[in-house]
Design an enzyme around this catalytic site. Structure first.
Site, PDB file in Angstrom:
ATOM      1  N   GLU A   1       0.879  -1.169   0.000  1.00  0.00           N
ATOM      2  CA  GLU A   1       0.000   0.000   0.000  1.00  0.00           C
ATOM      3  C   GLU A   1       0.917   1.219   0.000  1.00  0.00           C
ATOM      4  O   GLU A   1       1.394   1.646   1.053  1.00  0.00           O
ATOM      5  CB  GLU A   1      -0.907  -0.013   1.237  1.00  0.00           C
ATOM      6  CG  GLU A   1      -1.992   1.039   1.165  1.00  0.00           C
ATOM      7  CD  GLU A   1      -2.766   1.180   2.470  1.00  0.00           C
ATOM      8  OE1 GLU A   1      -2.301   0.675   3.511  1.00  0.00           O
ATOM      9  OE2 GLU A   1      -3.842   1.814   2.444  1.00  0.00           O
TER      10      GLU A   1
ATOM     11  N   HIS B   1      -0.247   7.311   6.592  1.00  0.00           N
ATOM     12  CA  HIS B   1       1.054   7.055   5.949  1.00  0.00           C
ATOM     13  C   HIS B   1       1.975   8.254   6.136  1.00  0.00           C
ATOM     14  O   HIS B   1       1.513   9.396   6.239  1.00  0.00           O
ATOM     15  CB  HIS B   1       0.878   6.815   4.435  1.00  0.00           C
ATOM     16  CG  HIS B   1       0.234   5.506   4.112  1.00  0.00           C
ATOM     17  ND1 HIS B   1       0.866   4.515   3.405  1.00  0.00           N
ATOM     18  CD2 HIS B   1      -0.996   5.027   4.400  1.00  0.00           C
ATOM     19  CE1 HIS B   1       0.043   3.490   3.262  1.00  0.00           C
ATOM     20  NE2 HIS B   1      -1.092   3.781   3.865  1.00  0.00           N
TER      21      HIS B   1
ATOM     22  N   HIS C   1     -10.037   0.393   0.518  1.00  0.00           N
ATOM     23  CA  HIS C   1     -10.893   0.985   1.573  1.00  0.00           C
ATOM     24  C   HIS C   1     -11.666   2.219   1.098  1.00  0.00           C
ATOM     25  O   HIS C   1     -11.332   3.353   1.420  1.00  0.00           O
ATOM     26  CB  HIS C   1     -10.147   1.222   2.891  1.00  0.00           C
ATOM     27  CG  HIS C   1      -8.800   1.886   2.836  1.00  0.00           C
ATOM     28  ND1 HIS C   1      -8.570   3.077   2.198  1.00  0.00           N
ATOM     29  CD2 HIS C   1      -7.622   1.535   3.404  1.00  0.00           C
ATOM     30  CE1 HIS C   1      -7.312   3.427   2.364  1.00  0.00           C
ATOM     31  NE2 HIS C   1      -6.711   2.497   3.091  1.00  0.00           N
TER      32      HIS C   1
ATOM     33  N   ARG D   1     -21.342  17.251  -7.311  1.00  0.00           N
ATOM     34  CA  ARG D   1     -20.931  17.737  -8.641  1.00  0.00           C
ATOM     35  C   ARG D   1     -19.590  17.131  -9.072  1.00  0.00           C
ATOM     36  O   ARG D   1     -19.119  17.387 -10.158  1.00  0.00           O
ATOM     37  CB  ARG D   1     -20.827  19.275  -8.635  1.00  0.00           C
ATOM     38  CG  ARG D   1     -22.177  19.960  -8.842  1.00  0.00           C
ATOM     39  CD  ARG D   1     -22.007  21.443  -9.013  1.00  0.00           C
ATOM     40  NE  ARG D   1     -21.483  22.077  -7.822  1.00  0.00           N
ATOM     41  CZ  ARG D   1     -22.226  22.456  -6.771  1.00  0.00           C
ATOM     42  NH1 ARG D   1     -23.538  22.267  -6.777  1.00  0.00           N
ATOM     43  NH2 ARG D   1     -21.673  23.015  -5.719  1.00  0.00           N
TER      44      ARG D   1
ATOM     45  N   GLY E   1     -17.087   0.421  12.044  1.00  0.00           N
ATOM     46  CA  GLY E   1     -17.949   1.433  12.666  1.00  0.00           C
ATOM     47  C   GLY E   1     -17.215   2.732  12.924  1.00  0.00           C
ATOM     48  O   GLY E   1     -17.850   3.742  13.238  1.00  0.00           O
TER      49      GLY E   1
ATOM     50  N   HIS F   1     -14.287   3.730  10.752  1.00  0.00           N
ATOM     51  CA  HIS F   1     -13.803   4.212   9.455  1.00  0.00           C
ATOM     52  C   HIS F   1     -14.935   4.688   8.546  1.00  0.00           C
ATOM     53  O   HIS F   1     -14.745   5.588   7.730  1.00  0.00           O
ATOM     54  CB  HIS F   1     -12.988   3.126   8.736  1.00  0.00           C
ATOM     55  CG  HIS F   1     -11.586   2.998   9.247  1.00  0.00           C
ATOM     56  ND1 HIS F   1     -11.292   2.392  10.428  1.00  0.00           N
ATOM     57  CD2 HIS F   1     -10.407   3.446   8.738  1.00  0.00           C
ATOM     58  CE1 HIS F   1      -9.987   2.438  10.626  1.00  0.00           C
ATOM     59  NE2 HIS F   1      -9.422   3.082   9.612  1.00  0.00           N
TER      60      HIS F   1
ATOM     61  N   ASP G   1      -7.731  -4.219   7.659  1.00  0.00           N
ATOM     62  CA  ASP G   1      -6.742  -3.124   7.730  1.00  0.00           C
ATOM     63  C   ASP G   1      -6.142  -3.067   9.140  1.00  0.00           C
ATOM     64  O   ASP G   1      -5.795  -1.997   9.658  1.00  0.00           O
ATOM     65  CB  ASP G   1      -7.377  -1.777   7.364  1.00  0.00           C
ATOM     66  CG  ASP G   1      -6.324  -0.720   6.995  1.00  0.00           C
ATOM     67  OD1 ASP G   1      -5.221  -1.109   6.582  1.00  0.00           O
ATOM     68  OD2 ASP G   1      -6.599   0.477   7.143  1.00  0.00           O
TER      69      ASP G   1
ATOM     70  N   LEU H   1      -7.235   8.546  11.835  1.00  0.00           N
ATOM     71  CA  LEU H   1      -7.369   7.079  11.980  1.00  0.00           C
ATOM     72  C   LEU H   1      -6.114   6.398  11.424  1.00  0.00           C
ATOM     73  O   LEU H   1      -5.595   6.794  10.375  1.00  0.00           O
ATOM     74  CB  LEU H   1      -8.595   6.583  11.220  1.00  0.00           C
ATOM     75  CG  LEU H   1      -9.953   6.896  11.863  1.00  0.00           C
ATOM     76  CD1 LEU H   1     -11.093   6.552  10.909  1.00  0.00           C
ATOM     77  CD2 LEU H   1     -10.113   6.134  13.170  1.00  0.00           C
TER      78      LEU H   1
ATOM     79  N   GLY I   1      -5.173   2.725  10.682  1.00  0.00           N
ATOM     80  CA  GLY I   1      -5.486   1.297  10.638  1.00  0.00           C
ATOM     81  C   GLY I   1      -6.572   0.997  11.650  1.00  0.00           C
ATOM     82  O   GLY I   1      -7.213   1.908  12.198  1.00  0.00           O
TER      83      GLY I   1
END
Ligand code: F6R
Length: 683
Positions: free
Chosen positions: A428, A440, A515, A526, A548, A550, A572, A607, A609
């Protein structure tokens, strides 16, 4: 009874022997049997040649080994094998046929092998010499010995029956001595008679018998009448043959059988008690005996290995729960068998394929990007969550770290690890968009424009199954095509791709979205972007983290209703999964996990992981979107398997698939887990 025969057989054998399982090779045809065996022989000759050693072979006659000899001639010519040091001993020869007789084994071997082997030395070819009708058939030394043994014999040129037997027995002993002197035989080729004979060691022969004179049974003579114009009377009654003891002294034994008429005896040889009633059962006492069969000869064989039957359950099959049972042989799901070695009553629970996690960064204190050498440790824990295979995922890392990570996952580890099956790696990053970096380290992100090709960047991509990248990063489109051609699943993630950019990426070969919702622009009325494209086009699979945190359950439900077929559950999970709340690492970044199982970069709200287990994700999906039990299970089994193109062997309970099985109750709590048919102890 079986045991009695076994000990009887052992007592006849001058070795301390124990039963071994011969290695069985089932080939598609007799020609393939020939090819495979000839390759082994050629490899032995080449090995010996390199070491300056002679090769000693034991050879059989009859119809079965002919394809071996044919294939060997071809290899010898193609590879220019040096046969000057090849020594061969034939198993047997009829008594009463001159070497010129077309059905003598001397003539047979000349016709089918020796005349086609350039460089083989005549003096290195040994076939029992059974010609002893007249004095002129004997050597001077033999005549001298005969005269000494029978002082009153009439010297009339023709040998009496008694004298002939005396000479032949003597030659048999000498043959045995010669094999011991020039041997050991390194590979012994054997056929098998329909009565179980090997060589001409017929039923009843002692396991301790060396080369000797034997009387052929009616059965063998009838079988071999086909070589004598179906004239039973023309088939000799006696032969000289290596004995079972001689044969078992070979370093390796290849027993070959082809054709339906050999199926019954092959089954008996493998299943019946070891005894001299079926001489070929003696091979089960040899540590390096191998059996080469075509499919017809193998057709009556009991499947090897343990047979397990799971019954009284509801099986996830054909997209529904079906009353039924599952049969497993040797770690594979098979059609129903007649008897099982083990019966497992699942007491009405659900029998499902094991879960497959396409994205998991670690767990149980291990982060795969930091300690790739500990992947197997995590693999051992995963079955308790119902996970039977997974794709270890590497968060964006330093370029030089990839080399270490990718070399840690050798094909051996991938196939022999004792826990959940490691399917390959998911990289990833780091070709990601810093605007959507999530947890990351964006300082590690790069474009292929400023570095090089994916192979040069990551190193060896052989063990890589998935790469998540952002298509809008420079050089990414070329990389997508290249990676797709290598058979790698290219996923879009951590990206700000517009609808157009995303669709261009799918045209180039992107076939998964990583994800959905996380690490990408939110849905805008739009500007549909990745989310709008995936949910409206409904042609691409997408993974979700259903913890719940993410994704709000209502949004998960929205996605499900828009494109249920595409939804794949991933964990994840990070190093904290399976452990208590506290501080951990994700790559080089510190993370903290609270008591609500929310993992964030330390001191932030970002967040990082999850600590979600995949079985919990399955339960959440069912609860949040109100789908069926089977739909929830398939989102963690069949669907991820399809992404990797392994849906015939993983994520399914169809025949031929790996027996990675989980037993679930109606609340989708994992009760038991079986990896390739073997139960896993969770405690
Ligand atoms: C041949 C031999 C025999 C045959 C066996 C099978 O040297 O010793 O054991 O191997 O009788 O013969 P086929 O291959 O003709 O069925």
């Amino acid at each position: 009874m079986r045991l009695l025969f076994f000990f009887l057989a052992l007592s006849l054998l001058p070795l301390t022997a124990h039963e071994c399982n011969p290695k069985i090779h089932i080939c598609s045809s007799s020609d393939e049997v020939g090819e495979v065996c000839a390759r082994e022989i050629a490899a032995l000759i080449q090995r010996n040649q390199r070491e300056g050693k002679p090769t000693v072979l034991g050879l059989a006659t009859g119809s079965t080994p002919v394809p071996v000899y044919r294939a060997l001639q071809k290899i010898v010519k193609e590879e220019n094998l040096d046969l000057s040091q090849l020594i061969t001993f034939n198993l047997d020869e009829y008594v009463g046929l001159s070497p010129e007789h077309p059905e003598s084994y001397h003539a047979f071997m000349e016709e089918h092998l020796f005349s086609h082997l350039p460089g083989i030395k005549k003096e290195n070819i040994y076939i029992p010499n059974t010609l002893a009708a007249k004095e002129k058939d004997l050597s001077r030394e033999e005549i001298r010995q005969l005269n000494a043994a029978f002082p009153n014999r009439k010297k009339r040129g023709i040998l009496s029956e008694e004298e002939k037997i005396w000479i032949l027995n003597k030659r048999a002993q000498e043959y045995e001595t010669l094999i011991a002197k020039l041997g050991p035989i390194q590979i012994q080729i054997l056929g098998i008679g329909t009565n179980g004979h090997i060589g001409f060691a017929e039923p009843g022969s002692s396991f301790a018998q060396g080369t000797s004179l034997v009387e052929l049974t009616e059965n063998t003579r009838k079988d071999n009448a086909r070589f004598f114009g179906n004239d039973l009377l023309a088939v000799p009654e006696y032969a000289m043959t290596m004995g079972i003891k001689t044969i078992l002294q070979a370093e390796r034994i290849f027993l070959l059988a082809t054709g339906e008429h050999k199926a019954r005896i092959i089954k008996a040889m493998l299943d019946e008690p070891i005894s001299n009633h079926i001489p070929a059962t003696a091979l089960r006492l040899h540590p390096r005996a191998e059996v080469y069969l075509d499919e017809k000869a193998a057709s009556k064989m009991r499947p090897q290995g343990k047979i397990t039957r799971f019954f009284n359950g509801r099986v996830v099959k054909n997209h529904k729960l079906e009353e039924g049972e599952i049969w497993v042989v040797d770690g594979k799901i098979t059609p129903p068998q007649t008897i099982a070695d083990e019966e497992i009553d699942v007491k009405g629970e659900i029998i499902a394929p094991g879960y497959i996690d396409l994205q998991i960064n670690g767990g149980f204190g291990v982060d795969f990007s930091l300690e790739p050498e500990r992947i197997e440790e995590v693999a051992a824990h995963l079955p308790k969550y119902g996970v039977t295979s997974f794709v270890p995922t590497i968060v964006s890392s330093h370029q030089n770290q990839y080399k270490k990570i990718l070399s840690s996952l050798t094909p051996k580890v991938m196939t022999t690890n004792r826990g959940a099956h490691i399917l390959g790696m998911h990289l990833e990053g780091p070709i990601l968009n810093p605007k959507r970096c999530g947890a990351h380290d964006s300082s590690l992100f790069c474009s292929l424009e400023d570095c090089c090709s994916p192979n040069e960047f990551y190193g060896n991509l052989t063990g890589v199954k998935i790469i998540t990248l952002a298509p809008e990063v420079e050089g990414a489109y070329e990389a997508i095509e290249h990676l797709r051609d290598l058979g790698i699943v290219v996923a879009v993630g951590h990206s700000t791709a517009s609808l157009q950019e995303f669709e261009e990426a799918t045209e180039k070969g992107v076939c998964l979205v990583t994800h959905l919702f996380n690490g990408m622009d939110p849905l805008h009325h739009r500007n549909p972007g990745i989310i709008g494209a995936v949910l409206s086009n409904r042609n691409l699979p997408y993974s979700v983290i259903a913890d719940g945190h993410h994704i709000h359950p209502k949004i998960l439900k929205l996605a499900w209703h828009a494109h249920p077929e595409g939804m794949i559950l991933i964990s994840d999970a990070n190093a904290a999964c399976g452990l208590t709340p506290g501080e951990y690492l994700l790559g080089m970044k510190e993370i903290e996990v609270n008591e609500h199982k929310r993992a964030v970069l330390k001191g932030t709200n970002v967040l990082a992981g999850s600590v979600l287990s995949l079985d919990e994700a399955v339960r959440n999906l069912r609860r949040f979107v109100d789908c069926s039990i089977v739909q929830a299970i398939e989102a963690a089994t069949l669907k991820p398997a399809q992404v990797l193109g392994i849906e015939k062997i993983k994520g399914t309970l169809e025949e031929g698939a790996d027996a990675d099985i989980i037993i679930l109750n109606d609340h989708l709590i994992v009760q038991e887990c079986y990896l390739r048919g073997e139960p896993i102890n969770f405690n």
